[in-house]
Design an enzyme around this catalytic site. Structure first.
Site, mmCIF file in Angstrom:
data_model
loop_
_atom_site.group_PDB
_atom_site.id
_atom_site.type_symbol
_atom_site.label_atom_id
_atom_site.label_comp_id
_atom_site.label_asym_id
_atom_site.label_seq_id
_atom_site.Cartn_x
_atom_site.Cartn_y
_atom_site.Cartn_z
ATOM 1 N N ASN A 10 0.861 -1.185 0.000
ATOM 2 C CA ASN A 10 0.000 0.000 0.000
ATOM 3 C C ASN A 10 0.900 1.238 0.000
ATOM 4 O OD1 ASN A 10 -1.848 2.027 0.450
ATOM 5 N ND2 ASN A 10 -2.233 1.487 2.597
ATOM 6 N N TRP A 11 1.005 1.860 -1.161
ATOM 7 C CA TRP A 11 1.916 3.007 -1.282
ATOM 8 C C TRP A 11 1.353 4.276 -0.655
ATOM 9 C CZ3 TRP A 11 4.064 2.794 -7.018
ATOM 10 C CH2 TRP A 11 4.901 1.665 -7.146
ATOM 11 N N LYS A 12 0.077 4.253 -0.307
ATOM 12 C CA LYS A 12 -0.588 5.451 0.240
ATOM 13 C C LYS A 12 -0.383 6.629 -0.725
ATOM 14 C CE LYS A 12 0.365 3.563 4.749
ATOM 15 N NZ LYS A 12 0.220 3.702 6.176
ATOM 16 N N HIS A 100 -9.590 1.205 5.378
ATOM 17 C CA HIS A 100 -8.269 1.418 5.986
ATOM 18 C C HIS A 100 -8.417 2.398 7.149
ATOM 19 C CE1 HIS A 100 -4.098 2.622 6.511
ATOM 20 N NE2 HIS A 100 -3.761 1.528 5.843
ATOM 21 N N GLU A 102 -6.688 4.789 8.140
ATOM 22 C CA GLU A 102 -6.461 6.199 7.808
ATOM 23 C C GLU A 102 -7.716 6.808 7.201
ATOM 24 O OE1 GLU A 102 -2.880 5.655 5.513
ATOM 25 O OE2 GLU A 102 -1.766 5.182 7.354
ATOM 26 N N GLU A 172 -5.354 -4.919 10.954
ATOM 27 C CA GLU A 172 -4.353 -3.857 11.063
ATOM 28 C C GLU A 172 -4.584 -3.069 12.347
ATOM 29 O OE1 GLU A 172 -2.436 -2.804 7.149
ATOM 30 O OE2 GLU A 172 -4.122 -1.470 7.370
ATOM 31 N N GLY A 178 2.371 2.401 10.528
ATOM 32 C CA GLY A 178 3.313 3.490 10.294
ATOM 33 C C GLY A 178 4.059 3.941 11.535
ATOM 34 N N SER A 218 3.409 -2.079 10.336
ATOM 35 C CA SER A 218 4.863 -2.084 10.490
ATOM 36 C C SER A 218 5.502 -3.428 10.157
ATOM 37 C CB SER A 218 5.255 -1.607 11.898
ATOM 38 O OG SER A 218 4.818 -0.269 12.101
ATOM 39 N N GLY A 239 2.773 -1.167 4.299
ATOM 40 C CA GLY A 239 2.773 0.244 3.935
ATOM 41 C C GLY A 239 4.179 0.732 3.637
ATOM 42 N N GLY A 240 4.808 1.361 4.626
ATOM 43 C CA GLY A 240 6.112 1.996 4.443
ATOM 44 C C GLY A 240 7.147 1.098 3.784
#
Ligand code: PEP
Length: 256
Positions: A10-12, A100, A102, A172, A178, A218, A239-240
């Site tokens: 997930n590149w956001k 998600h 976010e 999640e 993150g 993470s 993600g990251g």
């Protein structure tokens, strides 16, 4: 039942379409066919990269699947800034992330909206990736089970057993996204078992067996193997660590 592993990056809101080409090519060079035999690998970039990556993946016959990070539930109309499931299908998108944390926290995505998105994604022939997870205060007050099952039940309401089997669920924990803090593999495995049992209770034992359940929060090359060793964890939402091709390749190749 053998459930194929699934790793989603997930590149956001990161990377332009030009940067996306370079990252995807570099990731591709670092993987080999055995990696794709073991796992479905999905890249979920911003909307602005989808057409570019669709073209690249087709031209170079890369076995990546494409994911989207959001969708509207209507097919078309006066919804400024939104994108429909039909538009995503035309870009060869196979997976759509819904619910998600976010989006729940920053854009008011409540369970009923998640449910509408799930239905539109399934109706268009794509796979929704339904994210559920508790905040740190909910965890500390012992509400994890209640929160994640309520979110999942809300997302899967009024679906057929087959549709319930066809979704992907991502556990999640909000406090792990993150932050560099991750759930222990044991804790994540237990929550994922609970989520599988919830799908089974709603859609029957076959749906419970078939549904793929991911852990996200993470995930990195150093902790992925612990999660993947758990019976009820079928993959990861990353993600990251998915933004850097070396790191993401190491996550995908954790089994080497
Ligand atoms: C995510 O975006 O879903 C996520 C899990 O992010 P990170 O891996 O950076 O915690």
């Amino acid at each position: 039942m053998d459930r194929k592993s699934l790793i989603i990056g997930n590149w956001k809101m990161n990377l332009t379409h030009l940067e996306a080409i370079a990252v995807t090519q570099r990731l591709w060079y670092r993987l080999n066919p055995a990696d794709f035999d073991r796992a479905d690998v999905v890249i979920a970039p911003p909307f602005t990269c989808l057409r570019t990556l669709q073209t690249l993946i087709l031209a170079d016959r890369m076995p990546f699947a494409l994911g989207a990070q959001h969708v509207h539930w209507e097919q078309d109309g006066a919804f400024t800034g939104e994108v429909s499931a039909g538009m995503l299908v035309k870009l060869d998108v196979g997976y759509v992330i819904v619910g998600h944390s976010e989006r729940r926290a920053m854009f008011g995505e409540a369970d009923e909206l998640v449910r509408k998105r799930v239905r539109s994604v399934l109706s268009a022939g794509m796979t929704p990736v339904v994210c559920v997870g508790e905040t740190v205060s909910q965890r500390e007050s012992g509400e994890t089970e209640m929160v994640v099952t309520t979110q999942l039940r809300g997302a899967l309401r009024r679906l057929t057993a087959q549709q319930r089997a066809d979704v992907v669920v991502a556990y999640e924990p909000v406090w792990a996204i993150g932050t560099g803090r991750h759930a222990s593999a044991d804790d994540a495995g237990e929550v994922c078992e609970l989520l599988r049992n919830t799908v089974a209770a709603m859609g029957g034992p076959d749906a419970g067996e078939a549904v793929r359940i991911l852990y996200g929060g993470s995930v990195n090359p150093g902790n992925i193997a612990g999660f993947m060793a758990k019976t009820h964890i079928d993959g990861a939402l990353v993600g990251g660590a998915s933004l850097d091709p070396d790191t993401f390749a190491a996550v995908i190749r954790y089994w080497m």
